[in-house]
Design a protein around this motif. Structure first.
Motif, PDB file in Angstrom:
ATOM      1  N   TRP A 126      74.464  27.801 -20.916  1.00 22.46           N
ATOM      2  CA  TRP A 126      73.193  27.801 -21.640  1.00 22.46           C
ATOM      3  C   TRP A 126      72.359  26.554 -21.369  1.00 22.46           C
ATOM      4  CZ3 TRP A 126      75.575  29.401 -27.033  1.00 22.46           C
ATOM      5  CH2 TRP A 126      75.872  30.782 -27.011  1.00 22.46           C
ATOM      6  N   ALA A 127      72.924  25.572 -20.715  1.00 23.12           N
ATOM      7  CA  ALA A 127      72.221  24.298 -20.498  1.00 23.12           C
ATOM      8  C   ALA A 127      71.186  24.431 -19.385  1.00 23.12           C
ATOM      9  CB  ALA A 127      73.218  23.202 -20.142  1.00 23.12           C
ATOM     10  N   ALA A 128      70.100  23.661 -19.516  1.00 22.52           N
ATOM     11  CA  ALA A 128      69.064  23.642 -18.479  1.00 22.52           C
ATOM     12  C   ALA A 128      69.585  22.917 -17.242  1.00 22.52           C
ATOM     13  CB  ALA A 128      67.818  22.942 -19.006  1.00 22.52           C
ATOM     14  N   SER A 129      68.933  23.137 -16.123  1.00 20.38           N
ATOM     15  CA  SER A 129      69.359  22.514 -14.869  1.00 20.38           C
ATOM     16  C   SER A 129      69.054  21.026 -14.825  1.00 20.38           C
ATOM     17  CB  SER A 129      68.688  23.207 -13.679  1.00 20.38           C
ATOM     18  OG  SER A 129      67.275  23.135 -13.804  1.00 20.38           O
ATOM     19  N   ASN A 130      68.190  20.553 -15.731  1.00 18.05           N
ATOM     20  CA  ASN A 130      67.856  19.130 -15.821  1.00 18.05           C
ATOM     21  C   ASN A 130      67.494  18.815 -17.267  1.00 18.05           C
ATOM     22  OD1 ASN A 130      64.712  19.072 -16.160  1.00 18.05           O
ATOM     23  ND2 ASN A 130      65.100  20.564 -14.523  1.00 18.05           N
ATOM     24  N   PRO A 131      67.406  17.547 -17.650  1.00 21.64           N
ATOM     25  CA  PRO A 131      67.181  17.195 -19.057  1.00 21.64           C
ATOM     26  C   PRO A 131      65.805  17.573 -19.607  1.00 21.64           C
ATOM     27  CG  PRO A 131      68.060  15.326 -17.817  1.00 21.64           C
ATOM     28  CD  PRO A 131      67.685  16.365 -16.822  1.00 21.64           C
ATOM     29  N   LYS A 132      64.848  17.903 -18.721  1.00 22.17           N
ATOM     30  CA  LYS A 132      63.484  18.224 -19.151  1.00 22.17           C
ATOM     31  C   LYS A 132      62.937  17.142 -20.085  1.00 22.17           C
ATOM     32  CE  LYS A 132      63.880  23.199 -18.461  1.00 22.17           C
ATOM     33  NZ  LYS A 132      63.645  24.559 -19.005  1.00 22.17           N
ATOM     34  N   LEU A 133      62.870  15.926 -19.549  1.00 24.23           N
ATOM     35  CA  LEU A 133      62.501  14.754 -20.340  1.00 24.23           C
ATOM     36  C   LEU A 133      61.073  14.816 -20.881  1.00 24.23           C
ATOM     37  CD1 LEU A 133      64.145  11.972 -18.138  1.00 24.23           C
ATOM     38  CD2 LEU A 133      65.071  13.077 -20.178  1.00 24.23           C
ATOM     39  N   ASP A 134      60.255  15.671 -20.303  1.00 24.86           N
ATOM     40  CA  ASP A 134      58.861  15.750 -20.758  1.00 24.86           C
ATOM     41  C   ASP A 134      58.740  16.348 -22.153  1.00 24.86           C
ATOM     42  OD1 ASP A 134      59.691  18.250 -19.419  1.00 24.86           O
ATOM     43  OD2 ASP A 134      57.685  18.926 -19.966  1.00 24.86           O
ATOM     44  N   ARG A 135      59.786  17.039 -22.629  1.00 23.27           N
ATOM     45  CA  ARG A 135      59.691  17.709 -23.932  1.00 23.27           C
ATOM     46  C   ARG A 135      59.321  16.729 -25.055  1.00 23.27           C
ATOM     47  NH1 ARG A 135      62.321  22.819 -23.944  1.00 23.27           N
ATOM     48  NH2 ARG A 135      61.583  23.839 -22.039  1.00 23.27           N
ATOM     49  N   LEU A 136      59.922  15.552 -25.063  1.00 23.02           N
ATOM     50  CA  LEU A 136      59.553  14.521 -26.045  1.00 23.02           C
ATOM     51  C   LEU A 136      58.644  13.470 -25.441  1.00 23.02           C
ATOM     52  CD1 LEU A 136      62.876  13.883 -28.046  1.00 23.02           C
ATOM     53  CD2 LEU A 136      60.923  15.311 -28.689  1.00 23.02           C
ATOM     54  N   ALA A 137      58.800  13.214 -24.148  1.00 26.04           N
ATOM     55  CA  ALA A 137      58.007  12.167 -23.505  1.00 26.04           C
ATOM     56  C   ALA A 137      56.512  12.461 -23.581  1.00 26.04           C
ATOM     57  CB  ALA A 137      58.438  11.994 -22.052  1.00 26.04           C
ATOM     58  N   LYS A 138      56.143  13.758 -23.558  1.00 24.80           N
ATOM     59  CA  LYS A 138      54.716  14.084 -23.583  1.00 24.80           C
ATOM     60  C   LYS A 138      54.053  13.683 -24.900  1.00 24.80           C
ATOM     61  CE  LYS A 138      55.780  18.834 -25.030  1.00 24.80           C
ATOM     62  NZ  LYS A 138      55.819  20.243 -24.569  1.00 24.80           N
ATOM     63  N   LEU A 139      54.841  13.466 -25.942  1.00 28.08           N
ATOM     64  CA  LEU A 139      54.284  13.009 -27.215  1.00 28.08           C
ATOM     65  C   LEU A 139      53.910  11.531 -27.176  1.00 28.08           C
ATOM     66  CD1 LEU A 139      56.642  14.785 -29.776  1.00 28.08           C
ATOM     67  CD2 LEU A 139      54.412  15.543 -28.942  1.00 28.08           C
ATOM     68  N   PHE A 140      54.224  10.858 -26.076  1.00 30.85           N
ATOM     69  CA  PHE A 140      53.927   9.433 -25.957  1.00 30.85           C
ATOM     70  C   PHE A 140      52.802   9.155 -24.957  1.00 30.85           C
ATOM     71  CE2 PHE A 140      58.083   9.642 -27.814  1.00 30.85           C
ATOM     72  CZ  PHE A 140      58.147   8.553 -28.679  1.00 30.85           C
ATOM     73  N   ILE A 141      52.080  10.191 -24.580  1.00 30.92           N
ATOM     74  CA  ILE A 141      50.909   9.991 -23.723  1.00 30.92           C
ATOM     75  C   ILE A 141      49.866   9.133 -24.435  1.00 30.92           C
ATOM     76  CG2 ILE A 141      48.992  11.209 -22.584  1.00 30.92           C
ATOM     77  CD1 ILE A 141      50.929  13.496 -22.021  1.00 30.92           C
ATOM     78  N   PHE A 142      49.941   9.104 -25.763  1.00 30.87           N
ATOM     79  CA  PHE A 142      49.004   8.274 -26.520  1.00 30.87           C
ATOM     80  C   PHE A 142      49.088   6.803 -26.130  1.00 30.87           C
ATOM     81  CE2 PHE A 142      52.810   7.948 -29.182  1.00 30.87           C
ATOM     82  CZ  PHE A 142      52.830   6.590 -29.480  1.00 30.87           C
ATOM     83  N   ILE A 143      50.212   6.377 -25.546  1.00 34.74           N
ATOM     84  CA  ILE A 143      50.338   4.983 -25.109  1.00 34.74           C
ATOM     85  C   ILE A 143      49.247   4.668 -24.090  1.00 34.74           C
ATOM     86  CG2 ILE A 143      51.786   3.387 -23.783  1.00 34.74           C
ATOM     87  CD1 ILE A 143      54.230   4.725 -25.075  1.00 34.74           C
ATOM     88  N   ALA A 144      49.075   5.557 -23.128  1.00 35.99           N
ATOM     89  CA  ALA A 144      48.038   5.363 -22.110  1.00 35.99           C
ATOM     90  C   ALA A 144      46.647   5.447 -22.726  1.00 35.99           C
ATOM     91  CB  ALA A 144      48.191   6.410 -21.008  1.00 35.99           C
ATOM     92  N   ILE A 145      46.450   6.407 -23.615  1.00 36.35           N
ATOM     93  CA  ILE A 145      45.147   6.576 -24.251  1.00 36.35           C
ATOM     94  C   ILE A 145      44.789   5.334 -25.053  1.00 36.35           C
ATOM     95  CG2 ILE A 145      43.895   7.919 -25.983  1.00 36.35           C
ATOM     96  CD1 ILE A 145      45.517  10.356 -25.061  1.00 36.35           C
TER      97      ILE A 145
END
Length: 452
Positions: free
Chosen positions: A93-112
């Protein structure tokens, strides 16, 4: 007029001109086109995130050690841990990779936050641009004005964007901003300007109409909680500031009361039938909840949510600390035996963002989200006390937090591009002020040994 005369730049935000203005351009494109034209907004989002994170790490000497950067690192570590344990525990059932963007995308505000440069003007420009982009999108998507007309006749309208819930959510966030910032927009040199007031009222009316025809009860609830809180905080502030001038306070109260009554009257006349129908639809669900027979709740709109939450809690109970990995929400919907096949085929998410995070990443993931909320909340308070965050922006931050917390209990907005967009645009504007306060005061939201 040169753009550099419009966009403020604080010398404390040190970075090469080419990097700075390239980042600002990507931010403008992201804010204006993320919803209206994703083919432009999505690449701009990615480029803005990369440029901004690089700029913070390279040039943000007093910022790169702040909470959001550490929490981004924590999010990446938590997702990696959860995925690694998922591979060893349930590899099928595990994904082929950790898919780090799932939570990382909530930190795009750092750039903004970096490219906003600690400026209130820049923040309001970006927020205004985002709102304009969304308004144009409601006319450009789907059937345009025909969708609005159908909504006014009682049909639930999605305005051509994803579904009605996401459109309502965007209008709800915009409504909060318009109500809070109308006094700022309507005044020039301390005096109210009639045409500005008219524009604000028209835009508020458009938002109310969009919220009403979207027929999303979670948004109604979020606004019902957020707006009275905002009014109460405004009244407390007004009482403290005008305790020696009761006549001025009375005038302000009269304006607020008349405005609210006009809004409530207009909405109740136009959408009385819609509200009554939507609120009465779920009476069978309420009856079953009162009886305590949760398993017998019908699979209506709210019923589907309750059953998906029940299923999620069963999976959380098995792996509460680290979760099931990035595919957690899909596992719940696909492999819970008692969920009907029709529901499994229609839905792949849990209608609750926080349960989704818990299923996927366990308490570790929840702690990351909670720590971010706490850091932003405390930082907003300190920056407001320090005179960096204006009163109206701080008021909006509080109202938005209540609204966002509420709507994400009933729909996983932060799992979708629309919610990620709103989350990052709003947090970017708040965090940029917190960073400015840190730079000006030499203090930090939290002291830790790495900052010494």
């Amino acid at each position: 007029m040169r753009f550099s005369n419009i966009w403020e730049r604080d010398p404390a935000w040190k970075s090469p001109d080419i990097l700075w203005w390239s980042g600002v351009l990507t931010l403008v494109l992201y804010a204006g086109f993320a919803v209206l034209m994703p083919s432009v907004g999505s690449p701009a989002e990615t480029l803005c995130a990369l440029l901004g994170l690089g700029a913070v790490l390279a040039y943000g000497r007093n910022i790169r050690n702040s909470g959001p950067l550490w929490l981004l690192l924590a999010a990446l570590v938590v997702q990696t841990i959860s995925w690694s344990l998922a591979v060893s525990h349930h590899p099928e059932w595990a994904a082929s990779n950790p898919k780090l963007d799932r939570l990382a995308k909530l930190f795009i505000f750092i750039a903004i936050a970096w490219f906003l440069g600690g400026s209130t003007r820049n923040t309001l420009l970006i927020w205004g641009l985002a709102f304009i982009g969304w308004l144009i999108a409601t006319l450009a998507f789907g059937n345009g004005l025909e969708e609005w007309q159908a909504g006014l006749q009682g049909k639930r309208a999605d305005l051509g964007y994803r579904n009605a819930q996401h459109g309502s959510m965007l209008f709800g966030a915009a409504l909060l901003g318009l109500i809070v910032f109308t006094p700022r927009f309507s005044r020039v040199q301390g005096r109210f300007v009639p045409w500005r007031i008219t524009v604000s009222l028209v835009l508020i009316g458009i938002c109310l109409t969009g919220i009403s025809i979207g027929q999303t009860r979670a948004v109604w609830l979020g606004l019902t909680l957020a707006l009275p809180l905002a009014v109460a905080l405004w009244l407390i502030r007004a009482l403290l500031r005008t305790k020696h001038n009761p006549a001025h306070l009375a005038r302000q109260l009269m304006i607020v009361v008349i405005g609210l009554l006009m809004v409530l009257l207009a909405v109740s006349i136009l959408f009385q039938g819609t509200f009554k129908h939507r609120l009465s639809q779920e009476s069978p669900v309420v009856e079953k909840i009162i009886e305590g027979d949760v398993s017998a709740i019908p699979y209506s709109s709210i019923g589907i949510r309750i059953h998906s939450w029940r299923a999620a809690l069963e999976w959380i109970e098995e792996r509460p600390l680290v979760g099931w990995g990035s595919e957690g929400r899909g596992l719940v919907m696909d492999h819970t035996p008692w969920l009907p096949t029709e529901i499994k085929e229609r839905f792949g998410h849990l209608h609750n963002y926080f349960l989704e995070v818990w299923v996927a990443y366990g308490l570790l993931g929840i702690c990351v989200i909670a720590a971010l909320a706490f850091w932003v909340g405390r930082g907003t308070w300190l920056a407001w006390k320090g005179g960096v965050i204006p009163n109206d922006l701080a008021l909006f931050a509080v109202a938005f937090f209540v609204y966002w917390l509420t709507v994400n209990q009933f729909e996983s907005y932060s799992s979708f591009s629309s919610g990620v967009y709103v989350h990052n645009i709003v947090l970017g504007g708040i965090v940029t002020h917190i960073w400015r306060w840190q730079l000006e005061s030499g203090k930090r939201v939290f002291k830790h040994r790495w900052s010494r």
